[in-house]
Motif scaffolding. Structure first.
Motif, PDB file in Angstrom:
ATOM      1  N   SER A   1       4.840   0.317  -3.262  1.00 22.57           N
ATOM      2  CA  SER A   1       4.513   0.931  -1.913  1.00 22.57           C
ATOM      3  C   SER A   1       3.299   1.250  -1.771  1.00 22.57           C
ATOM      4  O   SER A   1       2.274   1.455  -0.921  1.00 22.57           O
ATOM      5  N   GLU A   2       3.252   2.314  -2.183  1.00 22.65           N
ATOM      6  CA  GLU A   2       2.302   3.916  -1.769  1.00 22.65           C
ATOM      7  C   GLU A   2       0.575   3.084  -3.016  1.00 22.65           C
ATOM      8  O   GLU A   2      -0.587   3.111  -2.091  1.00 22.65           O
ATOM      9  N   MET A   3       0.946   1.942  -3.742  1.00 24.59           N
ATOM     10  CA  MET A   3      -0.861   1.158  -4.295  1.00 24.59           C
ATOM     11  C   MET A   3      -0.761   0.199  -3.356  1.00 24.59           C
ATOM     12  O   MET A   3      -2.329   0.555  -3.343  1.00 24.59           O
ATOM     13  N   LYS A   4      -0.108  -0.121  -3.067  1.00 23.84           N
ATOM     14  CA  LYS A   4      -0.705  -1.324  -1.530  1.00 23.84           C
ATOM     15  C   LYS A   4      -0.594  -0.658  -0.807  1.00 23.84           C
ATOM     16  O   LYS A   4      -1.767  -1.037  -0.026  1.00 23.84           O
ATOM     17  N   LYS A   5      -0.515   0.252   0.139  1.00 30.13           N
ATOM     18  CA  LYS A   5      -1.184   0.937   0.787  1.00 30.13           C
ATOM     19  C   LYS A   5      -2.396   1.352   1.354  1.00 30.13           C
ATOM     20  O   LYS A   5      -3.674   1.178   1.716  1.00 30.13           O
ATOM     21  N   ARG A   6      -2.860   1.954  -0.865  1.00 29.46           N
ATOM     22  CA  ARG A   6      -3.881   2.309  -0.901  1.00 29.46           C
ATOM     23  C   ARG A   6      -4.758   1.506  -0.838  1.00 29.46           C
ATOM     24  O   ARG A   6      -6.047   1.574  -0.234  1.00 29.46           O
ATOM     25  N   GLU A   7      -4.530   0.380  -1.775  1.00 33.00           N
ATOM     26  CA  GLU A   7      -5.387  -0.367  -2.411  1.00 33.00           C
ATOM     27  C   GLU A   7      -6.193  -1.401  -0.371  1.00 33.00           C
ATOM     28  O   GLU A   7      -7.053  -1.656  -0.317  1.00 33.00           O
ATOM     29  N   GLN A   8      -4.865  -1.209   0.562  1.00 28.97           N
ATOM     30  CA  GLN A   8      -5.096  -1.331   1.399  1.00 28.97           C
ATOM     31  C   GLN A   8      -5.856  -1.554   1.690  1.00 28.97           C
ATOM     32  O   GLN A   8      -7.489  -1.569   2.858  1.00 28.97           O
TER      33      GLN A   8
ATOM     34  N   ALA B   1       9.087   3.009  -4.970  1.00 34.35           N
ATOM     35  CA  ALA B   1       7.910   3.945  -4.093  1.00 34.35           C
ATOM     36  C   ALA B   1       6.211   3.280  -4.673  1.00 34.35           C
ATOM     37  O   ALA B   1       5.354   3.524  -3.801  1.00 34.35           O
ATOM     38  N   LEU B   2       5.688   3.858  -6.228  1.00 31.68           N
ATOM     39  CA  LEU B   2       5.168   3.394  -6.533  1.00 31.68           C
ATOM     40  C   LEU B   2       3.967   2.144  -5.991  1.00 31.68           C
ATOM     41  O   LEU B   2       3.033   2.258  -5.115  1.00 31.68           O
TER      42      LEU B   2
END
Length: 90
Positions: free
Chosen positions: A52-59, A49-50
């Motif tokens: 996934s969330e990190m990828k979304k925020r970095e994008q 989950a982390l």
């Protein structure tokens, strides 16, 4: 991203070989009970989950940082087209 004198692929978000660290979390008791009943690996689930969330925020950060360039390019293409406009058959 550089790690141990090597360039890491963009898809790598964290060092999977880093040592694990114990942490304290607060979780809804019913959710925890149900997850344990289903034998869900909480640590692995949190890591997934982390990531996934990190990828979304970095994008989102990358898009915000490059928004002006993207808009400028889109305006250029809209006004002048792209170099292959006369070559495409579709």
């Amino acid at each position: 991203m550089v790690y141990r004198d090597k360039v890491m692929p963009m898809a790598t978000v964290f060092d999977a070989d880093a040592p694990r660290k114990a942490v304290n979390l607060t979780v809804n008791s019913d959710l925890l009970h149900r997850a344990r009943a289903l034998k869900i690996n909480l640590s692995r689930t949190l890591e997934v989950a982390l990531v996934s969330e990190m990828k979304k925020r970095e994008q989102a950060e990358w898009l915000a940082a490059n928004r002006a360039a993207i808009e400028g390019y889109n305006e250029l293409v809209e006004g002048e087209g792209v170099f292959s406009d006369g070559l495409r058959s579709f």
